[in-house]
Design a protein around this motif. Structure first.
Motif, PDB file in Angstrom:
ATOM      1  N   LEU A  54       0.822  -1.207   0.000  1.00 41.22           N
ATOM      2  CA  LEU A  54       0.000   0.000   0.000  1.00 41.22           C
ATOM      3  C   LEU A  54       0.859   1.262   0.000  1.00 41.22           C
ATOM      4  N   VAL A  55       1.939   1.221   0.755  1.00 38.91           N
ATOM      5  CA  VAL A  55       2.852   2.366   0.803  1.00 38.91           C
ATOM      6  C   VAL A  55       3.459   2.613  -0.575  1.00 38.91           C
ATOM      7  N   ALA A  56       3.910   1.553  -1.228  1.00 36.74           N
ATOM      8  CA  ALA A  56       4.497   1.687  -2.561  1.00 36.74           C
ATOM      9  C   ALA A  56       3.475   2.222  -3.561  1.00 36.74           C
ATOM     10  N   LEU A  57       2.228   1.749  -3.460  1.00 40.13           N
ATOM     11  CA  LEU A  57       1.178   2.219  -4.361  1.00 40.13           C
ATOM     12  C   LEU A  57       0.893   3.703  -4.148  1.00 40.13           C
ATOM     13  N   ALA A  58       0.850   4.127  -2.894  1.00 40.04           N
ATOM     14  CA  ALA A  58       0.601   5.543  -2.603  1.00 40.04           C
ATOM     15  C   ALA A  58       1.727   6.416  -3.134  1.00 40.04           C
ATOM     16  N   ALA A  59       2.969   5.989  -2.941  1.00 42.96           N
ATOM     17  CA  ALA A  59       4.105   6.774  -3.425  1.00 42.96           C
ATOM     18  C   ALA A  59       4.113   6.850  -4.943  1.00 42.96           C
ATOM     19  N   ALA A  60       3.837   5.732  -5.610  1.00 41.54           N
ATOM     20  CA  ALA A  60       3.836   5.721  -7.073  1.00 41.54           C
ATOM     21  C   ALA A  60       2.699   6.568  -7.637  1.00 41.54           C
ATOM     22  N   THR A  61       1.532   6.502  -7.013  1.00 39.06           N
ATOM     23  CA  THR A  61       0.398   7.292  -7.479  1.00 39.06           C
ATOM     24  C   THR A  61       0.665   8.785  -7.321  1.00 39.06           C
ATOM     25  N   ALA A  62       1.176   9.174  -6.155  1.00 39.33           N
ATOM     26  CA  ALA A  62       1.485  10.591  -5.934  1.00 39.33           C
ATOM     27  C   ALA A  62       2.555  11.080  -6.905  1.00 39.33           C
ATOM     28  N   PHE A  63       3.545  10.234  -7.157  1.00 33.62           N
ATOM     29  CA  PHE A  63       4.590  10.602  -8.122  1.00 33.62           C
ATOM     30  C   PHE A  63       4.003  10.794  -9.515  1.00 33.62           C
ATOM     31  N   GLY A  64       3.112   9.887  -9.923  1.00 27.35           N
ATOM     32  CA  GLY A  64       2.513   9.993 -11.239  1.00 27.35           C
ATOM     33  C   GLY A  64       1.696  11.260 -11.411  1.00 27.35           C
ATOM     34  N   VAL A  65       0.891  11.575 -10.404  1.00 29.00           N
ATOM     35  CA  VAL A  65       0.085  12.798 -10.477  1.00 29.00           C
ATOM     36  C   VAL A  65       0.976  14.033 -10.530  1.00 29.00           C
ATOM     37  N   MET A  66       1.986  14.070  -9.670  1.00 27.93           N
ATOM     38  CA  MET A  66       2.878  15.228  -9.615  1.00 27.93           C
ATOM     39  C   MET A  66       3.693  15.357 -10.897  1.00 27.93           C
TER      40      MET A  66
END
Length: 209
Positions: A54-66
């Motif tokens: 879940l942590v990895a998914l949150a970091a990847a999603t935030a990176f993609g949006v940013m």
């Protein structure tokens, strides 16, 4: 607090905290992998677990949006050709130096905190002022070490500051600034200063090599 109100288990609350921290770091520094590793290490999570996923998914999603909403932040890291025995040996040496500096930084941070806490003659509200005096003195000598330091960091990464003495002094200055900021009561981070210290120390090792 919201998690407790909703009746979430402590493990679930910890997972949300870790995911939020990783998302923030992944977006701010455009570094989802580093953000995931940081969150897992700091919060002592198990590597192979649902929480880490879940942590990895949150970091990847935030990176993609940013990444699509805002251009990559400084510093811009140039491409390097590190193939070969000697460059890899230098990288190993940089890792060893980084480990020593990390241990020294932890001890320095806690030493500054204990020093300011034990300064009984100085009121608690005045401790940040004393810390600010130290920061100002160091900043006058090495202004590039103040703040996040991205402009200086980019110059270091591109080889604009190859002088060994300057790089060693810059590393020491940033370590002192980080420790005094934390010890005197300022609000500051560890992630960005860690990048700065590591880059300056790595550049010093590269100069020696």
């Amino acid at each position: 607090r919201a998690g407790r109100r909703w009746g979430l288990a402590p493990d679930d609350v910890q997972a949300l905290v870790a995911a939020g921290a990783a998302a923030g770091l992944g977006a701010a520094f455009h570094a989802p992998v580093a953000a995931t590793l940081f969150a897992v290490e700091v919060l002592a999570l198990r590597w192979f677990s649902r929480t880490t996923a879940l942590v990895a998914l949150a970091a990847a999603t935030a990176f993609g949006v940013m990444h699509f909403a805002y251009p990559p932040v400084e510093p811009r890291v140039p491409e390097y050709d590190l193939l070969g025995v000697l460059p890899l040996a230098v990288c190993a040496a940089v890792g060893a130096v980084g480990g020593v500096l990390a241990a020294a930084q932890v001890r320095l941070v806690y030493a500054c905190r204990d020093a300011f806490a034990g300064w009984r003659s100085l009121p608690r509200w005045a401790r940040p002022a004393a810390g600010g005096a130290v920061l100002s003195a160091v900043g006058l000598a090495y202004p590039g070490a103040l703040g996040v330091g991205y402009p200086t960091l980019e110059k270091v990464l591109t080889g604009a500051h190859p002088e060994l003495g300057f790089l060693v002094a810059l590393t020491a200055a940033k370590m002192l600034l980080m420790a005094v900021s934390f010890g005197s009561g300022y609000v500051g981070g560890f992630f960005a200063p860690g990048l700065f210290i590591g880059a300056a120390a790595g550049a010093a090792c590269g100069t020696v090599a």
